[in-house]
Write a protein that holds these residues in place. Sequence first.
Motif, PDB file in Angstrom:
ATOM      1  N   CYS A  28     -24.368  49.255 -21.655  1.00  0.00           N
ATOM      2  CA  CYS A  28     -23.495  48.857 -22.757  1.00  0.00           C
ATOM      3  C   CYS A  28     -24.220  49.054 -24.095  1.00  0.00           C
ATOM      4  O   CYS A  28     -25.334  48.559 -24.274  1.00  0.00           O
ATOM      5  CB  CYS A  28     -23.062  47.406 -22.594  1.00  0.00           C
ATOM      6  SG  CYS A  28     -21.589  47.013 -23.576  1.00  0.00           S
ATOM      7  N   VAL A  29     -23.583  49.765 -25.019  1.00  0.00           N
ATOM      8  CA  VAL A  29     -24.175  50.015 -26.345  1.00  0.00           C
ATOM      9  C   VAL A  29     -23.236  49.477 -27.429  1.00  0.00           C
ATOM     10  O   VAL A  29     -22.048  49.265 -27.177  1.00  0.00           O
ATOM     11  CB  VAL A  29     -24.443  51.521 -26.577  1.00  0.00           C
ATOM     12  CG1 VAL A  29     -25.429  52.045 -25.549  1.00  0.00           C
ATOM     13  CG2 VAL A  29     -23.138  52.324 -26.518  1.00  0.00           C
ATOM     14  N   LYS A  30     -23.801  49.260 -28.657  1.00  0.00           N
ATOM     15  CA  LYS A  30     -23.032  48.556 -29.687  1.00  0.00           C
ATOM     16  C   LYS A  30     -22.898  49.332 -30.994  1.00  0.00           C
ATOM     17  O   LYS A  30     -22.396  48.790 -31.974  1.00  0.00           O
ATOM     18  CB  LYS A  30     -23.707  47.213 -29.986  1.00  0.00           C
ATOM     19  CG  LYS A  30     -23.903  46.315 -28.788  1.00  0.00           C
ATOM     20  CD  LYS A  30     -24.737  45.096 -29.147  1.00  0.00           C
ATOM     21  CE  LYS A  30     -26.135  45.500 -29.533  1.00  0.00           C
ATOM     22  NZ  LYS A  30     -27.016  44.354 -29.835  1.00  0.00           N
ATOM     23  N   SER A  31     -23.366  50.578 -31.032  1.00  0.00           N
ATOM     24  CA  SER A  31     -23.249  51.358 -32.281  1.00  0.00           C
ATOM     25  C   SER A  31     -23.215  52.836 -31.934  1.00  0.00           C
ATOM     26  O   SER A  31     -23.555  53.240 -30.813  1.00  0.00           O
ATOM     27  CB  SER A  31     -24.444  51.089 -33.198  1.00  0.00           C
ATOM     28  OG  SER A  31     -25.629  51.619 -32.624  1.00  0.00           O
ATOM     29  N   ASP A  32     -22.823  53.645 -32.921  1.00  0.00           N
ATOM     30  CA  ASP A  32     -22.760  55.096 -32.686  1.00  0.00           C
ATOM     31  C   ASP A  32     -24.150  55.670 -32.421  1.00  0.00           C
ATOM     32  O   ASP A  32     -24.326  56.537 -31.565  1.00  0.00           O
ATOM     33  CB  ASP A  32     -22.124  55.798 -33.898  1.00  0.00           C
ATOM     34  CG  ASP A  32     -20.640  55.445 -34.030  1.00  0.00           C
ATOM     35  OD1 ASP A  32     -20.038  55.066 -32.997  1.00  0.00           O
ATOM     36  OD2 ASP A  32     -20.102  55.514 -35.151  1.00  0.00           O
ATOM     37  N   GLN A  33     -25.174  55.158 -33.162  1.00  0.00           N
ATOM     38  CA  GLN A  33     -26.535  55.667 -32.948  1.00  0.00           C
ATOM     39  C   GLN A  33     -27.025  55.311 -31.538  1.00  0.00           C
ATOM     40  O   GLN A  33     -27.662  56.126 -30.870  1.00  0.00           O
ATOM     41  CB  GLN A  33     -27.512  55.063 -33.973  1.00  0.00           C
ATOM     42  CG  GLN A  33     -27.167  55.400 -35.407  1.00  0.00           C
ATOM     43  CD  GLN A  33     -26.468  54.255 -36.094  1.00  0.00           C
ATOM     44  OE1 GLN A  33     -25.517  53.694 -35.539  1.00  0.00           O
ATOM     45  NE2 GLN A  33     -26.913  53.902 -37.296  1.00  0.00           N
ATOM     46  N   GLU A  34     -26.705  54.080 -31.122  1.00  0.00           N
ATOM     47  CA  GLU A  34     -27.133  53.644 -29.787  1.00  0.00           C
ATOM     48  C   GLU A  34     -26.409  54.469 -28.721  1.00  0.00           C
ATOM     49  O   GLU A  34     -26.995  54.826 -27.700  1.00  0.00           O
ATOM     50  CB  GLU A  34     -26.845  52.149 -29.612  1.00  0.00           C
ATOM     51  CG  GLU A  34     -27.735  51.499 -28.576  1.00  0.00           C
ATOM     52  CD  GLU A  34     -27.732  49.981 -28.658  1.00  0.00           C
ATOM     53  OE1 GLU A  34     -28.828  49.400 -28.544  1.00  0.00           O
ATOM     54  OE2 GLU A  34     -26.654  49.373 -28.803  1.00  0.00           O
ATOM     55  N   LEU A  35     -25.147  54.792 -28.978  1.00  0.00           N
ATOM     56  CA  LEU A  35     -24.379  55.624 -28.040  1.00  0.00           C
ATOM     57  C   LEU A  35     -25.013  57.012 -27.923  1.00  0.00           C
ATOM     58  O   LEU A  35     -25.146  57.558 -26.820  1.00  0.00           O
ATOM     59  CB  LEU A  35     -22.920  55.733 -28.498  1.00  0.00           C
ATOM     60  CG  LEU A  35     -22.005  56.607 -27.620  1.00  0.00           C
ATOM     61  CD1 LEU A  35     -21.934  56.042 -26.200  1.00  0.00           C
ATOM     62  CD2 LEU A  35     -20.598  56.708 -28.215  1.00  0.00           C
ATOM     63  N   LYS A  53     -19.184  49.040 -26.897  1.00  0.00           N
ATOM     64  CA  LYS A  53     -18.425  47.854 -27.292  1.00  0.00           C
ATOM     65  C   LYS A  53     -18.806  47.488 -28.725  1.00  0.00           C
ATOM     66  O   LYS A  53     -19.783  47.998 -29.266  1.00  0.00           O
ATOM     67  CB  LYS A  53     -18.728  46.677 -26.354  1.00  0.00           C
ATOM     68  CG  LYS A  53     -18.250  46.891 -24.912  1.00  0.00           C
ATOM     69  CD  LYS A  53     -16.746  46.846 -24.815  1.00  0.00           C
ATOM     70  CE  LYS A  53     -16.249  47.179 -23.419  1.00  0.00           C
ATOM     71  NZ  LYS A  53     -14.795  47.323 -23.362  1.00  0.00           N
ATOM     72  N   GLU A  54     -18.060  46.571 -29.333  1.00  0.00           N
ATOM     73  CA  GLU A  54     -18.264  46.224 -30.739  1.00  0.00           C
ATOM     74  C   GLU A  54     -19.545  45.425 -30.981  1.00  0.00           C
ATOM     75  O   GLU A  54     -20.202  45.568 -31.990  1.00  0.00           O
ATOM     76  CB  GLU A  54     -17.065  45.411 -31.254  1.00  0.00           C
ATOM     77  CG  GLU A  54     -15.872  46.256 -31.632  1.00  0.00           C
ATOM     78  CD  GLU A  54     -16.166  47.199 -32.789  1.00  0.00           C
ATOM     79  OE1 GLU A  54     -16.467  46.703 -33.890  1.00  0.00           O
ATOM     80  OE2 GLU A  54     -16.126  48.429 -32.599  1.00  0.00           O
ATOM     81  N   ASN A  55     -19.875  44.511 -30.051  1.00  0.00           N
ATOM     82  CA  ASN A  55     -21.024  43.631 -30.273  1.00  0.00           C
ATOM     83  C   ASN A  55     -21.573  43.118 -28.946  1.00  0.00           C
ATOM     84  O   ASN A  55     -21.038  43.434 -27.870  1.00  0.00           O
ATOM     85  CB  ASN A  55     -20.636  42.461 -31.185  1.00  0.00           C
ATOM     86  CG  ASN A  55     -19.420  41.723 -30.646  1.00  0.00           C
ATOM     87  OD1 ASN A  55     -19.336  41.432 -29.460  1.00  0.00           O
ATOM     88  ND2 ASN A  55     -18.474  41.429 -31.531  1.00  0.00           N
ATOM     89  N   THR A  56     -22.640  42.324 -29.038  1.00  0.00           N
ATOM     90  CA  THR A  56     -23.323  41.843 -27.824  1.00  0.00           C
ATOM     91  C   THR A  56     -22.389  41.018 -26.948  1.00  0.00           C
ATOM     92  O   THR A  56     -22.366  41.184 -25.733  1.00  0.00           O
ATOM     93  CB  THR A  56     -24.553  40.990 -28.211  1.00  0.00           C
ATOM     94  OG1 THR A  56     -25.395  41.769 -29.059  1.00  0.00           O
ATOM     95  CG2 THR A  56     -25.337  40.566 -26.977  1.00  0.00           C
ATOM     96  N   THR A  72     -29.804  45.195 -22.936  1.00  0.00           N
ATOM     97  CA  THR A  72     -31.009  44.442 -23.299  1.00  0.00           C
ATOM     98  C   THR A  72     -30.659  43.492 -24.424  1.00  0.00           C
ATOM     99  O   THR A  72     -30.086  43.914 -25.433  1.00  0.00           O
ATOM    100  CB  THR A  72     -32.120  45.396 -23.781  1.00  0.00           C
ATOM    101  OG1 THR A  72     -32.242  46.467 -22.852  1.00  0.00           O
ATOM    102  CG2 THR A  72     -33.449  44.672 -23.869  1.00  0.00           C
ATOM    103  N   VAL A  73     -30.986  42.214 -24.254  1.00  0.00           N
ATOM    104  CA  VAL A  73     -30.651  41.216 -25.275  1.00  0.00           C
ATOM    105  C   VAL A  73     -31.847  40.313 -25.563  1.00  0.00           C
ATOM    106  O   VAL A  73     -32.793  40.243 -24.780  1.00  0.00           O
ATOM    107  CB  VAL A  73     -29.444  40.350 -24.850  1.00  0.00           C
ATOM    108  CG1 VAL A  73     -28.165  41.172 -24.814  1.00  0.00           C
ATOM    109  CG2 VAL A  73     -29.678  39.678 -23.508  1.00  0.00           C
ATOM    110  N   ASP A  74     -31.769  39.598 -26.689  1.00  0.00           N
ATOM    111  CA  ASP A  74     -32.850  38.681 -27.045  1.00  0.00           C
ATOM    112  C   ASP A  74     -32.592  37.310 -26.424  1.00  0.00           C
ATOM    113  O   ASP A  74     -31.558  37.086 -25.784  1.00  0.00           O
ATOM    114  CB  ASP A  74     -33.014  38.625 -28.571  1.00  0.00           C
ATOM    115  CG  ASP A  74     -32.241  37.482 -29.197  1.00  0.00           C
ATOM    116  OD1 ASP A  74     -31.078  37.270 -28.805  1.00  0.00           O
ATOM    117  OD2 ASP A  74     -32.802  36.798 -30.073  1.00  0.00           O
ATOM    118  N   GLY A  75     -33.538  36.381 -26.645  1.00  0.00           N
ATOM    119  CA  GLY A  75     -33.478  35.083 -25.978  1.00  0.00           C
ATOM    120  C   GLY A  75     -32.197  34.314 -26.222  1.00  0.00           C
ATOM    121  O   GLY A  75     -31.625  33.718 -25.307  1.00  0.00           O
TER     122      GLY A  75
END
Length: 694
Positions: A28-35, A53-56, A72-75
């Motif tokens: 799952c990615v959240k931006s065009d650059q990440e895609l 998707k739009e966000n986390t 991958t997510v933060d705490g």
Amino acid sequence: MKPLLLVALLGLLASAVARPGSQKVKWCVKSDQELRKCLDLAAAAPAFSCVKKENTLECIIAIKAGEADAITVDGGDIYTAGLNNYDLHPIIAEDYGAGTDTCYYAVAVAKKNTGFGFRDLGGKKSCHTGLGKSAGWNIPIGSLVTMNVIEWGGIEDKPLEEAVSTFFHASCAPGAARGSKLCELCKGDCSRSQREPYYDYNGAFQCLVEGAGDVAFVKHLTVPESDKPSYELLCKDNTRAPIDNYKACSLARVPAHAVVTRKDPQLADLIWQSLDQVQTDHSFNLFSSEAYAPAKNLMFKDSTVRLLRVPPNTDSFLYLGANYMSIVHSLKKEQASDDASPAIRWCAVGHAETAKCDTWSISSVSGDTTSIECQSAPTVEECLKKIMRKEADAVAVDGGQVFTAGKCGLVPVMVEQYGQELCSRSDVTSSSYYAVAVVKKGSGVTWDTLKGKKSCHTGIGRTAGWNIPMGQIYKTEHDCDFTKFFSSGCAPGAEPNSPFCSLCVGSGKAVGDQAKCKASADEKYYGYAGAFRCLVEGGGDVAFIKHTIVTENSDGNGPDWARNLRSSDYQLICPGKGPVEISEYATCNLAQVPAHAVVTRPESHSKVVRILQEQQARFGNTGTDPSFRMFQSENGKNLLFKDSTKCLQEVPLGTTYEQFLGNPYMDAMKAVRHCSETTPDLEKSCTFHTCQQG
């Protein structure tokens, strides 16, 4: 024939779908650059596909629904993902290299010579990585609330965001309500995405660099080398320090970002194997975002050195650790009600203990308040988790479990005393017993001929029944596969298909008995008396138990199955000696070990001690109220406490689990911990990070 043909075709289709290699990991990615980065990864490693998707939070929802598999997510987001409505868990952690490993430091950064400290942030302008993120929100705001620098009475008073926006003059906290003061300094749309230039670590630092904010809440690796001379860290003691002094001047150590997914072991294996293949064969650089500049930290943090597999059965709570969770709870003001209760919640393991605990709870009622409330769990490990989560307060456990509890941040607060004459002495706070190996007289079994025999153990990870004898055996065999040493046995808590479960008998009630080999009193061969019964009934050739068990269950003592036993029919064996009489335990034992202890969270020490002292004054062996006895078991043996307990004595405040267990026992544990197969999952989870307790 047609329905059969259809079934056969469906079967072929199912096997094709399930075949390794045929299933892709949907990232799952959240931006065009990440895609773009994800599509490049998928081109290099066909095991991956991409879902945008739009966000986390949308990604978390998509993973829960099966539309995506991993992110991958933060705490802060690991906490959110682990909540009941999503039920995701961390499976792979980022490792940031020597000195930090799978942790990082949350820091507050300001320009040099701006003259204010951490406690002086009221009225300043703040830059945050994102609402609900660890270094950018949970840790700094949690610290300010805990230190009463931000005055906030809780949700009932007003929302936390309102309290924060009143405290700071203006902020950029991506993810906050648009139009609020928390979005005032933002440059883009204030979303937790790359559409907001001040989002994430580099964005929050940029907010500080460009003068929009006075302080940036980021991680310790955020400030570029060339900028370090111009910036300083704000320490909690209101001093300042150079950027590289983050170890001494940070707000907290935070567990690394982690990959989360659904609770599905096969999916976890697939995700790990697919990522590990890429990081091993270097077919694609997972940890670089250079090709997608100016974006950073796409899919993984750019500072990641490698990925590490998280121990199995680690949920978000165990991954984040009690310290981090208490900060999250302080932001929700959730913990006040627990501490206000006049009772301690005792954790009972299995049906028999729960029944005894319920009787205790009813007996403990005084006026209209009860001193003991009962929680139940299927195993001691689950009880320890409940105590860590503040869903329960206390449980009495053996030395091996004190070790695991200690590794998870709990402390021993009261110890069972087995000598009546020592109960009245305030100078005595330790009690011990001998771990012994018992055989039938005339069996010819000695310590030297144990190999290949059948064994009876109190339980996996228990002191007398496992840690001490297996530690001894490891020292001579240097092999962790104990199934090569014993031909079979009963060691409750072992894997169901293990030879160490083959001799267990369960509850003896039905075919397909769920209790077989379970580490609870529902398994007849569990615990000291159970392991001795396993020897008596011909299950094994040797029983590893405590020195008093034979006499407690023979010569007319003990339950029905022990009625006709004679203690003289049994002997002790130990290294370097022939079999000796049961009474010679002081000279023929495997070790002298610490007594069982009550464990709790450090902050609950005095409350647990006070209530247990009151309870034993009423319900101890010489208690004033005969309606209930804490140290006697009606429907079983050693329920809640050992039946041989004469009293509970306080373990001095501040005593660590290492001090309580003592050096000889710690040495034995180090020997047996060479064998990670028998290290409890809970202990592996608690010791995965160096930052969970510190």
